[in-house]
Enzyme design. Structure first.
Site, PDB file in Angstrom:
ATOM      1  N   GLY A 398       0.288  11.612  -0.957  1.00  0.00           N
ATOM      2  CA  GLY A 398       0.033  12.978  -0.503  1.00  0.00           C
ATOM      3  C   GLY A 398       1.148  13.911  -0.954  1.00  0.00           C
ATOM      4  O   GLY A 398       0.897  15.064  -1.335  1.00  0.00           O
ATOM      5  N   ASP A 619       9.249   9.282  13.542  1.00  0.00           N
ATOM      6  CA  ASP A 619       8.898   7.979  12.961  1.00  0.00           C
ATOM      7  C   ASP A 619       9.697   6.838  13.588  1.00  0.00           C
ATOM      8  O   ASP A 619       9.426   5.670  13.324  1.00  0.00           O
ATOM      9  CB  ASP A 619       9.167   7.983  11.449  1.00  0.00           C
ATOM     10  CG  ASP A 619       8.114   8.804  10.713  1.00  0.00           C
ATOM     11  OD1 ASP A 619       6.985   8.912  11.233  1.00  0.00           O
ATOM     12  OD2 ASP A 619       8.428   9.344   9.637  1.00  0.00           O
ATOM     13  N   ARG A 691       5.766   0.223  10.686  1.00  0.00           N
ATOM     14  CA  ARG A 691       6.838   0.445  11.662  1.00  0.00           C
ATOM     15  C   ARG A 691       6.635  -0.391  12.932  1.00  0.00           C
ATOM     16  O   ARG A 691       7.594  -0.800  13.576  1.00  0.00           O
ATOM     17  CB  ARG A 691       6.965   1.927  11.989  1.00  0.00           C
ATOM     18  CG  ARG A 691       7.325   2.733  10.741  1.00  0.00           C
ATOM     19  CD  ARG A 691       8.033   4.026  11.052  1.00  0.00           C
ATOM     20  NE  ARG A 691       7.981   4.906   9.893  1.00  0.00           N
ATOM     21  CZ  ARG A 691       8.761   4.791   8.819  1.00  0.00           C
ATOM     22  NH1 ARG A 691       9.671   3.848   8.768  1.00  0.00           N
ATOM     23  NH2 ARG A 691       8.645   5.635   7.806  1.00  0.00           N
TER      24      ARG A 691
END
Ligand code: NAP
Length: 738
Positions: A398, A619, A691
């Site tokens: 992206g 994140d 993650r």
């Protein structure tokens, strides 16, 4: 194997005809395999070796009774054989051939029949060897090889199906192509290399000291010229049969050799390196396609990867996590547009940043590497990009598609950006709209998704753009277009977003003004090449920070970590929880602040996480949840609803996983309440979220049982050497791939 048909007649019982006959017979694909060859010895050998059931003495009688006829004679002989059997051919007989050129076979059929009969399905197995003759026949020759069939619009669909099934039944993969395309593709991929090999060996053989040349010829020469041992008659025929396409490829090749010659003559190192690096990258990409692991097919994702973590262990040592992805992308983009040579180290060799690198190579930028994170870019200046040969494919990235839309809007040439299936569902109008306001001509595909088509040669005008969403990609896209616009471009953001583009522009000597939530730059400037040691990604480093923070006796130093103020929420939160975390050797690299981070174990305490830290650590929450379980008291997270729409619903995935381990946690719509508690063992689903997988790996340091973490293949996209580094510092984890 179910019998597909009754009588198959193979005319021309040489290498290919014999191999097909043998494969049909040994696999029981038809009732009877009949061979015919004008060379009676070959025919007898075929019968004696059990390659055919019957050897036909009379071609016409055999052809009259056959259900399928395979023409396996040299390309030049196909018309003669067709003419011979024409009078006895029944309308229901299916006809095919194996010739290496298709256009001439089709033309032969038209000359004889007036059109290509609808039960004549031309074909070409992409398999063979330098040998000829029936003695070299091999029933396994077509296994795992491709066969191209080139049906015509009028072809009978049952006949096409039967021929396709026949090849599949002998182990081949069948592809369809139209006749002209087949001949063009084969001219480039097979005919040209064969003819070059013949020509090279012939040229060298005519030199007086050729014995010396051949005596000392190394493996490269042998590999390159292996195919010059192929059948001269066959290649003579192919050369004539595919004349036009081959001549065109020879001309293109000659022009390419001419460019290389000139580069050597003029000692133009950049041009030489350009040719070699582009070729090396293309060759490696091609090898990956052959092994089924090109980034376009993302094989990695389909692998079933499980992590097995044992309880206990400590973390000790000094490590460096992989390079920051956002900075890796931008270093290629700005390095390519700079004047001079930019040297990059620590580049993240992940699929996404490699897509950016390839895009700039496609636009004529000479880029050496990447080799162990080192990349050297011979910048072409702000206006030095060249039109790429086709659409730029950016895989799943992206960042590449959105940032490059801005950059390409300012070029003099037309361009198109496309991506994989998942990227093709992501919104692109958010970048197309502001670009149009600047005067760019940008078209997006269905529902405003990729492909993005950009018309070059537009005069861009600066705008002041108030972003409707907080997006670093949109901001960066507008700023990159702003480099080419007349006047000062300003972007106003509703909330702070990552500022890597602004920082790196300054690192390349381009003035950028930041005033609160407004970022401005004037078009028409230039970039100066620089050296960039890409900081280690703070998000990847987080797993080791938290590992040391929760595990008594631990002491770890993470080198050269990017501590961009928009990313340091994890440092602030860990410190607020009582972590012993030091920033050492703080410095600036390519406009980005970096530091070595040392963390030693200290008991943690639960906190209410300040909401202003949430976007700065978005994140990092999966790992911070593990820290919270290991802290004394309660940790409360609010204002983090975005976590529910990441690669997985990260709140739910962590709540579910931690409950399985017996931790005390409650999910809330926008966060979680986590109480210090003990963790046992269990089986955790990571939901393909890298993650989540890495967070439960570090949980094992404080768990009392084994933790099995499923669906971990995606870890490789952001942190290819995570398991190796985890083992290196003392985490007891191993990986299994199926
Ligand atoms: P091969 O081993 O030389 O076999 C061809 C056979 O056909 C020979 O026994 C030949 O006999 C016979 N023949 C020639 N003209 C004939 C005629 N008018 N009537 C009956 N038989 C005749 O050649 P191959 O390598 O199998 O190639 C056969 C076809 O496969 C060619 O069209 C080639 O383009 C195609 N092909 C070859 C490869 C490869 O790697 N070899 C790969 C893909 C496709 P003579 O010896 O008396 O001429």
């Amino acid at each position: 194997m179910r019998c597909l048909t009754e009588r198959v007649l193979v005319i021309g019982l040489g290498l290919i005809g014999g191999s097909l006959a043998s494969a049909l017979r040994t696999r029981g694909i038809c009732r009877t395999v009949i061979g015919y060859d004008r060379d009676k010895d070959e025919l007898e050998t075929g019968l004696r070796l059990g390659i055919v059931d019957e050897a036909a003495a009379d071609l016409l009688a055999a052809a009259a009774q056959a259900d399928v006829i395979v023409l396996a004679v040299p390309v030049k002989a196909i018309e003669t054989v067709l003419a011979e059997i024409l009078p006895v051919l029944r309308t229901e007989t299916i006809l095919t051939d194996v010739g290496s050129v298709k256009g001439n076979v089709v033309r032969s059929a038209i000359r004889l029949f007036g059109c290509v009969p609808n039960r004549f399905i031309p074909g070409h197995p992409i398999a063979g060897s330098e040998k000829s003759g029936v003695a070299a026949a091999d029933a396994t020759l077509f296994e795992h090889h491709k066969v191209i069939i080139t049906p015509l619009p009028q072809s009978d669909s049952d006949a096409v199906t039967l021929i396709a099934r026949m090849w599949q039944a002998v182990g081949a993969q069948v592809l369809q192509m139209d006749v002209e395309r087949h001949d063009e593709v084969l001219a480039a991929t097979s005919h040209l290399p064969h003819l070059l090999a013949f020509s090279l060996v012939d040229t060298l053989a005519q030199e007086q000291d050729c014995n010396d040349i051949f005596r000392y010829a190394a493996g490269g020469f042998r590999d390159f010229t292996r195919v010059a041992a192929s059948d001269p008659t066959m290649w003579h025929d192919i050369g004539l049969a595919n004349k036009q396409a081959i001549l065109q490829k020879i001309d293109e090749f000659t022009a390419g050799v001419g460019r290389l010659r000139k580069a050597i003559e003029t000692e133009d190192s950049v041009a030489m390196l350009g040719i070699f690096t582009r070729a090396k990258a293309a060759r490696e990409h091609f090898s990956k396609i052959l092994s089924g692991s090109a980034y376009t097919q993302n094989n990695m994702m389909t692998k079933d990867t499980t992590f097995y973590a044992q309880p206990g262990g400590q973390v000790q040592g000094t490590i460096r996590a992989p390079g920051d992805k956002s900075i890796s992308h931008r270093s290629i983009m700005l390095g390519s547009l700079a004047d001079g040579v930019t040297e990059i180290t620590g580049f993240l060799e992940g699929e996404d940043s490699l897509a950016t690198l390839q895009a700039f190579r496609d636009m004529g930028v000479v880029i050496e590497g990447p080799h162990q994170g080192a990349v050297k870019i011979y910048g072409v200046g702000m206006n030095g990009l060249r039109q790429p040969p086709g659409p730029i494919y950016v895989g799943n990235s992206g960042t590449t598609i959105r940032l490059m839309s801005g950059l390409l809007a300012g070029q003099s040439f037309d361009s198109e950006l496309s991506g994989d299936a998942s990227l093709s569902k992501r919104p692109m109008e958010r970048v197309a709209k502001p670009l149009r306001l600047m005067g760019a001509q940008v078209e997006t595909g269905e529902n405003g998704c990729p492909p993005v088509k950009i018309k070059g040669g537009q005069a861009l005008k600066a705008i002041s753009y108030e972003m409707p969403m907080a997006s670093a990609q949109v901001k960066s896209c507008v700023m990159l277009a702003g480099l080419y616009a007349e006047g000062e471009t300003t972007v106003i953001e509703p909330a702070p977003t990552r500022d890597h583009t602004e920082r790196m522009l300054r690192g390349f000597g381009y003035p950028v003004d930041v005033d609160g939530n407004k970022v401005s730059l004037a078009g028409g400037g230039s970039l100066k090449a620089t050296k960039i040691d890409v900081p280690a990604d703070i998000s990847s480093s987080t797993f080791f920070m938290v590992a040391a923070a929760i595990c008594p006796g631990s002491d770890i130093t993470l080198e050269h970590v990017g501590i961009n103020p928009t990313r340091i929420g994890v440092i602030n939160i860990l410190r607020a929880m009582g972590s012993n975390l030091e920033l050492l050797n703080e410095r600036e690299v390519g406009g980005e602040p970096v530091a070595d981070i040392r963390i030693r174990y200290a008991p943690l305490t639960g906190i209410k996480i300040p909401e202003d830290q949430v976007p700065l650590a978005i994140d990092e929450f999966p790992a911070l949840f593990i820290a919270a379980v290991c802290a004394e008291g309660e940790t409360v997270l609010t204002g983090a609803e975005e976590l529910r729409v990441k690669e997985s619903d990260r709140i739910q995935a962590m709540v579910d996983g931690l409950k399985i381990l017996g931790a005390d946690i409650e999910g809330t719509p926008d966060g979680a309440i986590i109480r210090g508690s003990k963790m046992g063992g269990g089986v955790i689903e990571s939901h393909d979220d890298h993650r989540i997988a890495m967070s439960f790996t570090i949980a094992s340091l404080r768990a009392t049982g084994n933790i099995e973490i499923r669906e971990c293949a995606n870890v490789a996209t952001s942190f290819p050497n995570f398991i190796e580094l985890a083992q290196h510092v003392g985490i007891r984890v191993r990986k299994e791939e199926k």
